[in-house]
Scaffold this active site. Structure first.
Site, mmCIF file in Angstrom:
data_model
loop_
_atom_site.group_PDB
_atom_site.id
_atom_site.type_symbol
_atom_site.label_atom_id
_atom_site.label_comp_id
_atom_site.label_asym_id
_atom_site.label_seq_id
_atom_site.Cartn_x
_atom_site.Cartn_y
_atom_site.Cartn_z
ATOM 1 N N ASP A 130 0.746 5.792 2.197
ATOM 2 C CA ASP A 130 -1.124 5.199 3.061
ATOM 3 C C ASP A 130 -0.577 5.773 4.473
ATOM 4 O OD1 ASP A 130 -2.965 3.618 3.792
ATOM 5 O OD2 ASP A 130 -1.234 1.678 4.097
ATOM 6 N N ARG A 152 -4.187 7.872 13.889
ATOM 7 C CA ARG A 152 -3.276 6.940 14.394
ATOM 8 C C ARG A 152 -2.331 7.203 15.184
ATOM 9 N NH1 ARG A 152 -4.783 2.973 9.873
ATOM 10 N NH2 ARG A 152 -7.485 3.080 9.167
ATOM 11 N N ASP A 180 0.691 -1.171 0.268
ATOM 12 C CA ASP A 180 -0.378 0.037 -0.071
ATOM 13 C C ASP A 180 0.549 0.905 0.081
ATOM 14 O OD1 ASP A 180 -2.566 -1.627 0.040
ATOM 15 O OD2 ASP A 180 -2.783 -1.013 2.138
ATOM 16 N N ASP A 182 3.257 0.157 10.310
ATOM 17 C CA ASP A 182 2.556 -0.898 10.458
ATOM 18 C C ASP A 182 2.815 -2.363 10.967
ATOM 19 O OD1 ASP A 182 0.188 0.829 9.337
ATOM 20 O OD2 ASP A 182 -0.052 -0.283 7.534
#
Length: 392
Positions: A214, A270, A190, A218
């Site tokens: 993105d 986030r 991504d 992660d």
């Protein structure tokens, strides 16, 4: 006799002056070094940055990590391979010796990677990093930029330190050298700066991540025992995701420490967003947000401890965001302990219950500083500017 006494007196005066000058010169030098290093330094940096000969003893860094990654002792030892990147080019299938991919994917075993000089590396395909690899960018200015970026896939015992990763772009499925040195197919990517997939015992420290398609970081698909420390996250909508998706229940075992990081400017959300697992978010500085700073769903647990949250001047002041699970109400557990709030920031805690402890073992444990020290403890976050002569 008088003459002898005069000579003797002059001699001792001279010795006294030499000692005095030496003493004050040392004090000035030490004072200057302390000023550059920072008078109040976090426990990770205290471990190695005071050593002016850190270049000779780079592997000392492996003993400095704290939190869930623990000490990175498996990354050092007599069988350690020292590898220097001299070539900024990239071949995802047949990497040349001297390139980053050759050291990080092709070579197996304990590998400590350094860089010969400043360089911008444009990866053709995502870089899959092998277990027991350290990427150490101290002393030079290294950018992973403008295309594919970093992935830790089914690997363990990895250190990433002192790298700038930015402007990462999505990648179509294709073939690439895997972390075992063999060619493998890789699906759609991504455009994250660093993505962890089924990884464990990973330490990401003193790196600067920004401006990716993105997210910036992660931690997914059963990854656990992760420490994210001293990084600078900036200029990004979705910053950090902990947990793959709502249906991936194996992430219940995920444990992540997020410590001494600087979030901002222009980070929207986030920081992190948590699914299923547990995060200890401690001594970080939040320089505003747009949607929220910390969010979660699917029964995550969070201990937010001694962070400094500075709300944006205009917009949402609430730090947290919570998504209800299966329409049965909020089952998240978010606790704030010793956090500091400025500019109207607020934190909605879980009512009742008990604060979940990180339960660190002795090698993971560290002393949490008061929130009033966070500005000092995070002022060196991101890639360090190391002098060419001594200190870093």
């Amino acid at each position: 006799m008088v003459c002898h006494r005069v000579i003797n007196s002059v001699f001792w005066c001279f010795i006294f002056l030499v000692v005095l000058v030496t003493f004050f010169t040392t004090k000035v030098s030490s004072s200057k070094q302390s000023e550059i290093e920072g008078m109040e330094m976090n426990v990770i940096d205290q471990c190695w940055r005071f050593n002016p000969e850190w270049r000779k003893y780079r592997q000392q860094l492996a003993l400095c990590s704290v939190g869930y990654a623990g000490k990175m002792t498996n990354n050092i030892g007599k069988d350690l391979i020292h590898y220097k990147v001299t070539d900024h080019s990239d071949d995802p299938l047949n990497p040349r010796p001297g390139t980053l991919r050759y050291g990080a994917s092709k070579i197996q075993g304990k590998v400590w990677i350094t860089f010969q000089k400043d360089m911008n590396i444009k990866l053709v395909r995502p870089l899959l990093i092998s277990s027991f690899t350290t990427i150490d960018g101290r002393g030079v200015d290294v950018h992973i930029v403008d295309n594919a970026c970093l992935m830790i896939y089914k690997a363990t015992n990895i250190i990433i330190h002192g790298i700038r990763v930015h402007h990462c772009r999505p990648q179509a499925p294709g073939m690439v050298m895997g972390p075992d040195g063999n060619i493998m197919p890789l699906g759609q990517v991504d455009g994250d700066a660093i993505r962890l997939v089924s990884a464990s015992k990973i330490w990401i420290d003193h790196s600067t991540l920004s401006d990716c398609q993105d997210g910036l970081l992660d931690v997914t698909r059963g990854s656990t025992n992760i420490t994210i420390s001293n990084n600078w996250f900036r200029e990004q909508n979705k910053v950090m995701l902990l947990g793959h998706d709502d249906g991936f229940v194996r992430d219940k075992n995920m444990k992540v420490t997020v410590v001494y990081n600087y979030f901002g400017p222009n980070c929207h959300q986030r920081m992190p967003r948590i699914r299923h697992g547990y995060a200890h978010v401690v001594n970080n500085l939040y320089m505003g947000w747009v949607q929220y700073a910390i969010g979660g769903s699917m029964e995550p647990s969070l201990k937010s401890q001694s962070n400094l949250f500075i709300a944006p001047t205009v917009g949402k002041k609430e730090v947290t965001w919570r998504k209800s699970s299966n329409e049965v109400g909020d089952t998240w557990e978010f606790y704030s302990v010793g956090d500091a709030f400025e500019n109207g920031a607020s934190f909605m805690e879980t009512k009742g219950g008990q604060v979940t402890k990180p339960n660190y073992n002795p090698e993971q444990n560290f002393e949490v500083a008061d929130a009033k020290s966070v500005r000092s403890l995070t002022r060196s976050s991101g890639v360090l500017q190391c002098s060419k002569t001594s200190i870093c």
